[in-house]
Design a protein around this motif. Structure first.
Motif, PDB file in Angstrom:
ATOM      1  N   ASP A  76       0.846  -1.191   0.000  1.00 17.44           N
ATOM      2  CA  ASP A  76       0.000   0.000   0.000  1.00 17.44           C
ATOM      3  C   ASP A  76       0.880   1.238   0.000  1.00 17.44           C
ATOM      4  OD1 ASP A  76      -1.987   1.876   0.181  1.00 17.44           O
ATOM      5  OD2 ASP A  76      -2.562   1.378   2.229  1.00 17.44           O
ATOM      6  N   ALA A  78       0.054   4.287  -0.719  1.00 12.85           N
ATOM      7  CA  ALA A  78      -0.604   5.474  -0.165  1.00 12.85           C
ATOM      8  C   ALA A  78      -0.311   5.631   1.314  1.00 12.85           C
ATOM      9  CB  ALA A  78      -2.108   5.394  -0.406  1.00 12.85           C
ATOM     10  N   SER A  81       3.221   7.297   1.829  1.00 14.70           N
ATOM     11  CA  SER A  81       3.528   8.502   1.076  1.00 14.70           C
ATOM     12  C   SER A  81       3.548   9.728   1.983  1.00 14.70           C
ATOM     13  CB  SER A  81       2.483   8.695  -0.028  1.00 14.70           C
ATOM     14  OG  SER A  81       2.702   9.918  -0.679  1.00 14.70           O
ATOM     15  N   PRO A  84       0.374  14.088  -1.134  1.00  8.59           N
ATOM     16  CA  PRO A  84      -0.966  13.664  -1.542  1.00  8.59           C
ATOM     17  C   PRO A  84      -0.902  12.497  -2.521  1.00  8.59           C
ATOM     18  CG  PRO A  84      -0.345  15.707  -2.617  1.00  8.59           C
ATOM     19  CD  PRO A  84       0.749  15.384  -1.641  1.00  8.59           C
ATOM     20  N   VAL A  85      -1.911  11.678  -2.494  1.00  8.31           N
ATOM     21  CA  VAL A  85      -1.997  10.527  -3.381  1.00  8.31           C
ATOM     22  C   VAL A  85      -2.810  10.928  -4.608  1.00  8.31           C
ATOM     23  CG1 VAL A  85      -2.856   8.171  -3.599  1.00  8.31           C
ATOM     24  CG2 VAL A  85      -1.844   8.934  -1.450  1.00  8.31           C
ATOM     25  N   ASP A  86      -2.292  10.600  -5.784  1.00  6.41           N
ATOM     26  CA  ASP A  86      -3.019  10.901  -7.014  1.00  6.41           C
ATOM     27  C   ASP A  86      -4.242  10.006  -7.121  1.00  6.41           C
ATOM     28  OD1 ASP A  86      -1.274  12.846  -8.010  1.00  6.41           O
ATOM     29  OD2 ASP A  86       0.042  11.334  -8.863  1.00  6.41           O
ATOM     30  N   THR A  87      -5.321  10.591  -7.590  1.00 11.18           N
ATOM     31  CA  THR A  87      -6.515   9.813  -7.887  1.00 11.18           C
ATOM     32  C   THR A  87      -6.658   9.747  -9.395  1.00 11.18           C
ATOM     33  OG1 THR A  87      -7.970  11.744  -7.934  1.00 11.18           O
ATOM     34  CG2 THR A  87      -7.654  10.646  -5.787  1.00 11.18           C
ATOM     35  N   LEU A  88      -7.442   8.794  -9.871  1.00 12.23           N
ATOM     36  CA  LEU A  88      -7.673   8.679 -11.300  1.00 12.23           C
ATOM     37  C   LEU A  88      -8.303   9.954 -11.845  1.00 12.23           C
ATOM     38  CD1 LEU A  88      -7.598   7.001 -13.866  1.00 12.23           C
ATOM     39  CD2 LEU A  88      -9.748   5.959 -13.174  1.00 12.23           C
ATOM     40  N   GLU A  89      -9.239  10.516 -11.100  1.00 13.75           N
ATOM     41  CA  GLU A  89      -9.905  11.749 -11.545  1.00 13.75           C
ATOM     42  C   GLU A  89      -8.913  12.913 -11.644  1.00 13.75           C
ATOM     43  OE1 GLU A  89     -11.012   9.887  -8.887  1.00 13.75           O
ATOM     44  OE2 GLU A  89     -12.535   8.835 -10.049  1.00 13.75           O
ATOM     45  N   ALA A  90      -8.017  13.030 -10.657  1.00 19.45           N
ATOM     46  CA  ALA A  90      -7.033  14.113 -10.682  1.00 19.45           C
ATOM     47  C   ALA A  90      -6.066  13.939 -11.848  1.00 19.45           C
ATOM     48  CB  ALA A  90      -6.261  14.149  -9.359  1.00 19.45           C
ATOM     49  N   LEU A  91      -5.660  12.701 -12.126  1.00 20.42           N
ATOM     50  CA  LEU A  91      -4.753  12.459 -13.253  1.00 20.42           C
ATOM     51  C   LEU A  91      -5.431  12.768 -14.575  1.00 20.42           C
ATOM     52  CD1 LEU A  91      -3.050   9.192 -12.030  1.00 20.42           C
ATOM     53  CD2 LEU A  91      -2.009  11.454 -12.205  1.00 20.42           C
ATOM     54  N   ARG A  92      -6.703  12.398 -14.696  1.00 24.64           N
ATOM     55  CA  ARG A  92      -7.438  12.719 -15.940  1.00 24.64           C
ATOM     56  C   ARG A  92      -7.576  14.229 -16.123  1.00 24.64           C
ATOM     57  NH1 ARG A  92     -11.956   7.960 -15.585  1.00 24.64           N
ATOM     58  NH2 ARG A  92     -10.719   6.391 -16.669  1.00 24.64           N
TER      59      ARG A  92
END
Length: 99
Positions: A76, A78, A81, A84-92
């Protein structure tokens, strides 16, 4: 890709990527002990002009079941770290801005 990079450590991947032009451009203006942003246009220009080197090997499409199993068995990240952890929405959203 998994067969090529899946066995590498995080440090291996860091060394490999930080030698590429977008990282070198960011590091050129970075003071020791600080971070430096990598501009989206540097990444875009890098992959449009030269991109990751092509070693002539055509990788077969990944086995999605094997990739899923590999990801599920990964530690894990996250929880360890510092940022902040990247989310799929933030990367998109970031990718849409960079395009």
């Amino acid at each position: 890709m998994l067969s090529r990079y899946g066995g590498l450590t995080g440090h291996d991947l860091e060394v490999m990527t930080h030698g590429e032009p977008p990282w070198r451009l960011a590091d050129a203006g970075r003071r020791p002990g600080t971070g430096a942003p990598i501009r989206p246009e540097w990444i875009r220009d890098y992959f449009r002009a030269e991109g990751a080197p092509d070693d002539g090997v055509d990788d077969p499409p990944p086995d999605l079941a094997a990739v899923s199993q590999w990801l599920e068995s990964a530690p894990d990240v996250a929880s360890s770290s510092d940022g902040p952890v990247d989310t799929l929405e933030a990367l998109r959203a970031w990718a849409a801005r960079a395009a």
